[in-house]
Design a protein around this motif. Sequence first.
Motif, short mmCIF file in Angstrom:
data_model
loop_
_atom_site.label_atom_id
_atom_site.label_comp_id
_atom_site.label_asym_id
_atom_site.label_seq_id
_atom_site.Cartn_x
_atom_site.Cartn_y
_atom_site.Cartn_z
N ASN A 141 10.14 -27.12 -47.31
CA ASN A 141 10.50 -28.54 -47.32
C ASN A 141 9.36 -29.45 -46.90
O ASN A 141 9.47 -30.67 -47.01
N GLY A 142 8.23 -28.87 -46.42
CA GLY A 142 7.11 -29.71 -46.00
C GLY A 142 7.54 -30.66 -44.90
O GLY A 142 8.08 -30.25 -43.88
N PHE A 143 7.31 -31.95 -45.11
CA PHE A 143 7.68 -32.94 -44.10
C PHE A 143 9.08 -33.54 -44.34
O PHE A 143 9.51 -34.43 -43.62
N LEU A 144 9.80 -33.06 -45.37
CA LEU A 144 11.17 -33.50 -45.56
C LEU A 144 12.09 -32.82 -44.55
O LEU A 144 11.73 -31.77 -44.00
N PRO A 145 13.26 -33.37 -44.26
CA PRO A 145 14.20 -32.70 -43.35
C PRO A 145 14.46 -31.26 -43.78
O PRO A 145 14.52 -30.95 -44.98
N THR A 146 14.65 -30.39 -42.81
CA THR A 146 14.66 -28.95 -43.10
C THR A 146 15.83 -28.48 -43.94
O THR A 146 15.76 -27.38 -44.52
N GLN A 147 16.91 -29.25 -44.03
CA GLN A 147 18.02 -28.79 -44.86
C GLN A 147 17.67 -28.78 -46.34
O GLN A 147 18.42 -28.27 -47.16
N HIS A 148 16.51 -29.36 -46.70
CA HIS A 148 16.10 -29.40 -48.10
C HIS A 148 15.18 -28.25 -48.50
O HIS A 148 14.73 -28.20 -49.65
N GLN A 149 14.89 -27.33 -47.60
CA GLN A 149 14.05 -26.19 -47.96
C GLN A 149 14.84 -25.23 -48.86
O GLN A 149 16.07 -25.19 -48.84
N GLY A 150 14.12 -24.44 -49.67
CA GLY A 150 14.77 -23.46 -50.52
C GLY A 150 15.33 -22.31 -49.71
O GLY A 150 14.74 -21.90 -48.71
N ASN A 179 24.32 -30.54 -30.00
CA ASN A 179 23.31 -31.19 -30.84
C ASN A 179 23.57 -32.68 -30.97
O ASN A 179 22.63 -33.49 -31.02
N GLN A 180 24.83 -33.08 -31.04
CA GLN A 180 25.15 -34.50 -31.15
C GLN A 180 24.78 -35.24 -29.87
O GLN A 180 24.32 -36.39 -29.92
N ILE A 181 24.97 -34.58 -28.71
CA ILE A 181 24.54 -35.18 -27.44
C ILE A 181 23.03 -35.37 -27.44
O ILE A 181 22.51 -36.42 -27.07
N GLN A 182 22.33 -34.33 -27.91
CA GLN A 182 20.87 -34.41 -27.98
C GLN A 182 20.43 -35.50 -28.95
O GLN A 182 19.49 -36.26 -28.69
N ASN A 183 21.15 -35.61 -30.07
CA ASN A 183 20.80 -36.61 -31.08
C ASN A 183 21.04 -38.03 -30.58
O ASN A 183 20.27 -38.95 -30.88
N SER A 184 22.11 -38.23 -29.82
CA SER A 184 22.39 -39.57 -29.30
C SER A 184 21.32 -40.02 -28.31
O SER A 184 21.11 -41.21 -28.10
N ASP A 219 20.02 -33.70 -36.88
CA ASP A 219 21.02 -33.81 -37.94
C ASP A 219 20.84 -32.70 -38.97
O ASP A 219 21.81 -32.11 -39.47
N ALA A 220 19.57 -32.42 -39.31
CA ALA A 220 19.27 -31.35 -40.28
C ALA A 220 19.75 -30.01 -39.75
O ALA A 220 20.30 -29.18 -40.50
N ARG A 221 19.55 -29.77 -38.48
CA ARG A 221 19.97 -28.51 -37.87
C ARG A 221 21.48 -28.36 -37.92
O ARG A 221 22.01 -27.30 -38.26
N ILE A 222 22.20 -29.44 -37.61
CA ILE A 222 23.66 -29.41 -37.68
C ILE A 222 24.11 -29.09 -39.11
O ILE A 222 25.00 -28.26 -39.34
N ALA A 223 23.49 -29.76 -40.09
CA ALA A 223 23.86 -29.55 -41.49
C ALA A 223 23.60 -28.12 -41.92
O ALA A 223 24.39 -27.53 -42.68
N GLN A 224 22.50 -27.52 -41.45
CA GLN A 224 22.18 -26.15 -41.83
C GLN A 224 23.17 -25.15 -41.24
O GLN A 224 23.59 -24.20 -41.91
N TYR A 225 23.55 -25.34 -40.00
CA TYR A 225 24.55 -24.47 -39.39
C TYR A 225 25.88 -24.54 -40.13
O TYR A 225 26.53 -23.53 -40.39
N GLU A 226 26.28 -25.75 -40.50
CA GLU A 226 27.55 -25.92 -41.20
C GLU A 226 27.49 -25.30 -42.59
O GLU A 226 28.47 -24.68 -43.05
#
Length: 491
Positions: A223-232, A267-272, A280-287
């Motif tokens: 994903n380079g510098f894009l958010p990690t949920q976009h990696q192959g 993660n949401q506490i950390q994000n706030s 957010d990317a990490r949360i999306a990947q876990y889900e």
Amino acid sequence: MCNHKKVRSTNKDLQSVEKKMDRRHFLKKTSLGIGAFALGSLLGADKTFASSNPVKSITDSLPHFLPKAKRVVYLFQSGGPSQFETFDYKPKLVDLFGKELPTSVRNGQRLTAMSAQQSSLPIAPSKFKFKQYGKNDTWVSELLPHTAEVVDDLCIIKSMYTEQINHDPAITFFQTGHQLPGRPSIGSWLSYGLGSDNQNLPSFIVLTSGNAGQPLYSRLWGNGFLPTQHQGVQFRTGKDPVLFLNNPENYDHHDRSDMLGYLKELNQIQNSTYGDQEIDARIAQYEMAFRMQTSVPEVTDMSDEPEEVFDLYGKDSRIPGTYAANCLMARRLLEKDVKFIQLYHRGWDQHIGLPNGIKKQCLDTDQATAGFLKDLKRRGLLEDTLVIWGGEFGRTVYSQGKLTQNDYGRDHHPKCFSMWMAGAGVKAGMSYGETDDFSYNITEDPVHVHDFHATLMHILGIDHEKLTFKHQGRRFRLTDVHGNVVKDILS
């Protein structure tokens, strides 16, 4: 007990320090918030406490115009297939066997370190025959009899070129638009820009095959510098198609669900606190991983495929991890609306022993490639799917190493080579571009890698100049600052 009190006290101290170092806390407490307002007036209120990347404003406008294709399958032939033995027929070379490549043809173009030391650059005509096929009498090598059957579905580009003369930078350039590692790959850009049509599978999936040849690196689908949920996400053979997806021993589905729920809260506490988009990317990947526990076993189980489908793709399609099996898997993923599927097949780098080497490569890939196109077409998937076939560069007209009547090798050649596209968005049954009698230079309609990327994105409804991402103060895009859409090949 005393130690527990000490630990709790230490934790409170750390939290206090962390809070004091927090940017928002600092700005709120500085001059009754004047610092925060001042910063907001400079950056814009919506960016003050958010990511520095205005993702929503850019991607919400996509697609920029009506797309011809919804999905892409890229059959990348790693190593650089020879255009002389596939699609670029050069009959005049037969009379020039063994003669020196004219200096006027080479015209000072650089050579690799492998052939720069040769005292001679003898011309090596292809030992394989060509015939014309299809409505437009397209020349195709005898090594590709199955591909010849679907030639009326292909748009063969004979005038591709690049500046990269060695494998790693050339493959990296084709996959990311830049010769140096670190940029997002094509699939990552498309995932970022267009999102997913299936919430239970990644929008970008990678399959690899071939045991020999140049190595493949995961950064090619990174994903380079894009958010990690976009990696192959790489699908593998064996018990675990996706690493770390299955639950550990004695750990069931409910345990995983509970764990992810608590982890999301943390993660949401950390994000706030920090407003970091990677959280957010990490949360999306876990889900996504949780949903894939059901979707991946379903799509990778080929027991429901009838025998005639395996016969269509070839006998190797019954063997997991082969190119043929990966082509069949790609069709199954397309049926699930996966946006971008990247197949890598290694073994096309024939510096010596090219006739035997390329013959084997074609045996491994020809029927499966043609079967894949036929399968998509009969299922109605080719109407809105773009299929791409090609490598990172071509091969030289001269032989690398010893030249005989039956054996020769070819070095890397970036100045002209062949690849093809098929399906939604491209004209079928045509050849585009021309090369000279030595397939050394382009004589008509050159197509650069950046042009290829711009055209690919156009077919998907994207203006390649508008899909950007801000990183380190600059807006980057797949085509960098180059690229023109090749409109002559568009349907």
